[in-house]
Scaffold this motif. Structure first.
Motif, PDB file in Angstrom:
ATOM      1  N   ASN A 113     -28.701   8.636  -5.241  1.00  0.00           N
ATOM      2  CA  ASN A 113     -29.438   9.906  -5.177  1.00  0.00           C
ATOM      3  C   ASN A 113     -28.527  11.083  -4.847  1.00  0.00           C
ATOM      4  OD1 ASN A 113     -31.962   8.873  -5.864  1.00  0.00           O
ATOM      5  ND2 ASN A 113     -32.421   8.320  -3.742  1.00  0.00           N
ATOM      6  N   GLU A 114     -27.403  10.801  -4.218  1.00  0.00           N
ATOM      7  CA  GLU A 114     -26.446  11.848  -3.863  1.00  0.00           C
ATOM      8  C   GLU A 114     -25.403  12.076  -4.959  1.00  0.00           C
ATOM      9  OE1 GLU A 114     -22.804  12.251  -0.710  1.00  0.00           O
ATOM     10  OE2 GLU A 114     -24.655  11.332   0.019  1.00  0.00           O
ATOM     11  N   LYS A 115     -24.841  10.980  -5.500  1.00  0.00           N
ATOM     12  CA  LYS A 115     -23.702  11.075  -6.423  1.00  0.00           C
ATOM     13  C   LYS A 115     -24.031  10.725  -7.867  1.00  0.00           C
ATOM     14  CE  LYS A 115     -20.598   9.458  -2.787  1.00  0.00           C
ATOM     15  NZ  LYS A 115     -19.732   8.351  -2.388  1.00  0.00           N
ATOM     16  N   GLY A 116     -25.214  10.164  -8.114  1.00  0.00           N
ATOM     17  CA  GLY A 116     -25.513   9.626  -9.431  1.00  0.00           C
ATOM     18  C   GLY A 116     -24.881   8.251  -9.560  1.00  0.00           C
ATOM     19  N   LEU A 117     -24.796   7.758 -10.777  1.00  0.00           N
ATOM     20  CA  LEU A 117     -24.140   6.471 -11.019  1.00  0.00           C
ATOM     21  C   LEU A 117     -22.678   6.739 -11.354  1.00  0.00           C
ATOM     22  CD1 LEU A 117     -26.833   4.681 -13.207  1.00  0.00           C
ATOM     23  CD2 LEU A 117     -26.195   4.130 -10.848  1.00  0.00           C
ATOM     24  N   LEU A 147     -33.447   1.723 -12.725  1.00  0.00           N
ATOM     25  CA  LEU A 147     -33.256   3.145 -12.983  1.00  0.00           C
ATOM     26  C   LEU A 147     -33.353   3.392 -14.483  1.00  0.00           C
ATOM     27  CD1 LEU A 147     -30.199   3.733 -10.635  1.00  0.00           C
ATOM     28  CD2 LEU A 147     -32.634   3.974 -10.108  1.00  0.00           C
ATOM     29  N   GLN A 148     -34.133   4.375 -14.840  1.00  0.00           N
ATOM     30  CA  GLN A 148     -34.245   4.780 -16.242  1.00  0.00           C
ATOM     31  C   GLN A 148     -33.308   5.962 -16.450  1.00  0.00           C
ATOM     32  OE1 GLN A 148     -38.168   4.951 -18.196  1.00  0.00           O
ATOM     33  NE2 GLN A 148     -37.678   7.099 -18.589  1.00  0.00           N
ATOM     34  N   ILE A 149     -32.488   5.873 -17.479  1.00  0.00           N
ATOM     35  CA  ILE A 149     -31.474   6.885 -17.757  1.00  0.00           C
ATOM     36  C   ILE A 149     -31.861   7.642 -19.022  1.00  0.00           C
ATOM     37  CG2 ILE A 149     -29.013   7.280 -18.156  1.00  0.00           C
ATOM     38  CD1 ILE A 149     -29.791   5.815 -15.435  1.00  0.00           C
ATOM     39  N   ASP A 150     -31.903   8.959 -18.934  1.00  0.00           N
ATOM     40  CA  ASP A 150     -32.216   9.790 -20.098  1.00  0.00           C
ATOM     41  C   ASP A 150     -30.929   9.981 -20.906  1.00  0.00           C
ATOM     42  OD1 ASP A 150     -33.040  11.635 -21.976  1.00  0.00           O
ATOM     43  OD2 ASP A 150     -34.091  12.915 -20.531  1.00  0.00           O
ATOM     44  N   ALA A 151     -30.595   8.958 -21.679  1.00  0.00           N
ATOM     45  CA  ALA A 151     -29.344   8.954 -22.440  1.00  0.00           C
ATOM     46  C   ALA A 151     -29.332  10.030 -23.519  1.00  0.00           C
ATOM     47  CB  ALA A 151     -29.124   7.574 -23.059  1.00  0.00           C
ATOM     48  N   GLN A 152     -30.483  10.289 -24.104  1.00  0.00           N
ATOM     49  CA  GLN A 152     -30.563  11.308 -25.151  1.00  0.00           C
ATOM     50  C   GLN A 152     -30.203  12.686 -24.589  1.00  0.00           C
ATOM     51  OE1 GLN A 152     -34.494  11.862 -26.900  1.00  0.00           O
ATOM     52  NE2 GLN A 152     -33.532  12.095 -28.905  1.00  0.00           N
ATOM     53  N   GLN A 173     -20.123   8.307 -16.311  1.00  0.00           N
ATOM     54  CA  GLN A 173     -20.935   8.559 -15.120  1.00  0.00           C
ATOM     55  C   GLN A 173     -22.339   8.932 -15.557  1.00  0.00           C
ATOM     56  OE1 GLN A 173     -20.300  12.245 -13.023  1.00  0.00           O
ATOM     57  NE2 GLN A 173     -19.228  13.124 -14.774  1.00  0.00           N
ATOM     58  N   VAL A 174     -23.277   8.876 -14.628  1.00  0.00           N
ATOM     59  CA  VAL A 174     -24.638   9.342 -14.897  1.00  0.00           C
ATOM     60  C   VAL A 174     -25.035  10.260 -13.744  1.00  0.00           C
ATOM     61  CG1 VAL A 174     -27.048   8.720 -15.297  1.00  0.00           C
ATOM     62  CG2 VAL A 174     -25.226   7.181 -16.094  1.00  0.00           C
ATOM     63  N   VAL A 176     -27.190  12.664 -11.283  1.00  0.00           N
ATOM     64  CA  VAL A 176     -28.502  12.455 -10.669  1.00  0.00           C
ATOM     65  C   VAL A 176     -29.648  12.966 -11.542  1.00  0.00           C
ATOM     66  CG1 VAL A 176     -29.940  13.053  -8.672  1.00  0.00           C
ATOM     67  CG2 VAL A 176     -27.520  12.523  -8.347  1.00  0.00           C
ATOM     68  N   GLY A 177     -29.476  14.097 -12.183  1.00  0.00           N
ATOM     69  CA  GLY A 177     -30.550  14.708 -12.960  1.00  0.00           C
ATOM     70  C   GLY A 177     -31.025  13.905 -14.160  1.00  0.00           C
ATOM     71  N   PHE A 178     -30.285  12.881 -14.535  1.00  0.00           N
ATOM     72  CA  PHE A 178     -30.658  12.055 -15.689  1.00  0.00           C
ATOM     73  C   PHE A 178     -31.236  10.703 -15.275  1.00  0.00           C
ATOM     74  CE2 PHE A 178     -27.176  14.816 -17.096  1.00  0.00           C
ATOM     75  CZ  PHE A 178     -27.782  15.445 -18.175  1.00  0.00           C
ATOM     76  N   ILE A 179     -31.441  10.519 -13.975  1.00  0.00           N
ATOM     77  CA  ILE A 179     -31.875   9.226 -13.435  1.00  0.00           C
ATOM     78  C   ILE A 179     -33.299   9.327 -12.908  1.00  0.00           C
ATOM     79  CG2 ILE A 179     -31.449   7.478 -11.655  1.00  0.00           C
ATOM     80  CD1 ILE A 179     -28.492   8.441 -11.657  1.00  0.00           C
ATOM     81  N   LYS A 180     -34.103   8.335 -13.272  1.00  0.00           N
ATOM     82  CA  LYS A 180     -35.466   8.235 -12.745  1.00  0.00           C
ATOM     83  C   LYS A 180     -35.677   6.798 -12.275  1.00  0.00           C
ATOM     84  CE  LYS A 180     -40.262   8.298 -14.303  1.00  0.00           C
ATOM     85  NZ  LYS A 180     -41.126   8.445 -15.489  1.00  0.00           N
ATOM     86  N   ALA A 181     -35.989   6.628 -10.995  1.00  0.00           N
ATOM     87  CA  ALA A 181     -36.278   5.289 -10.474  1.00  0.00           C
ATOM     88  C   ALA A 181     -37.668   4.872 -10.937  1.00  0.00           C
ATOM     89  CB  ALA A 181     -36.194   5.279  -8.953  1.00  0.00           C
ATOM     90  N   LEU A 182     -37.768   3.658 -11.442  1.00  0.00           N
ATOM     91  CA  LEU A 182     -39.068   3.148 -11.906  1.00  0.00           C
ATOM     92  C   LEU A 182     -39.768   2.371 -10.804  1.00  0.00           C
ATOM     93  CD1 LEU A 182     -38.102   1.940 -15.485  1.00  0.00           C
ATOM     94  CD2 LEU A 182     -39.058   4.129 -14.796  1.00  0.00           C
TER      95      LEU A 182
END
Length: 182
Positions: A113-117, A147-152, A173-174, A176-182
């Protein structure tokens, strides 16, 4: 050959081919290829018995397709997951699916949540197309979170994606703004 021997050999090959070839005196080229005879010899000098037959069983039977043999079957490599900085796979950029997934453990969520992936000691962040694959990966580390990643959206903003021979999606890297926890 017992399932345990094959599993232990797979773990050993992952360690040597992805992370520490020097542990058995194995040299890898820049694409991660190592000579199978040198692998067998180096393993034997370190108390591990390998054979060409066992190596081929592991390569062909690995459900995650972690390894590849060269066309002449004289060399082997891990297809992704390297931390060895000398190995730089020459992967072509590829259009990812709109959404990818990453499995992890809940204990890592504060950092994510702080650094992303981030890749940590590896070259890339590993992502999967299937939620079940992400779940299986995450379960290895504790209580799983997918984690769902908005790759598009990532690609639209200039992030590059690659796909390893075994189908694993890779990116540097991914955020934080592209990550959604399911």
């Amino acid at each position: 050959m017992s399932k345990k021997v094959i599993e232990d050999t797979s773990k050993f090959l992952s360690y040597v081919l992805r992370h520490e070839p020097q542990a058995i005196g194995l040299e890898l080229d820049s694409e991660g290829w190592g000579d199978i005879d040198a692998l067998i010899s180096g393993a034997a000098k370190n108390g591990r018995q390998l054979s060409r037959e066992l190596i081929e069983l592991v390569v062909e039977g690995n459900d995650k397709k972690r390894f590849a043999l060269s066309a002449d079957s004289r060399r082997i490599r891990a297809v992704q997951g390297h931390s060895n900085k000398a190995v730089q796979l020459q992967l072509e950029a590829k259009q990812p699916p709109a959404v990818l997934f990453h499995g992890t453990a809940t204990r890592f969520m504060d950092s994510i949540n702080e650094k992303g992936l981030i890749p940590g000691s590896r070259h890339h962040v590993h992502l999967s197309q299937e939620i079940d694959t992400a779940r299986a990966v995450g379960q290895r580390y504790g209580k799983v979170v997918i984690l769902q990643i908005d790759a598009q959206a990532m690609q639209a903003q200039g992030f590059t994606f690659y796909q390893a021979e075994n189908g694993v999606w890779l990116t540097d890297q991914v955020p934080v703004g592209f990550i959604k926890a399911l």
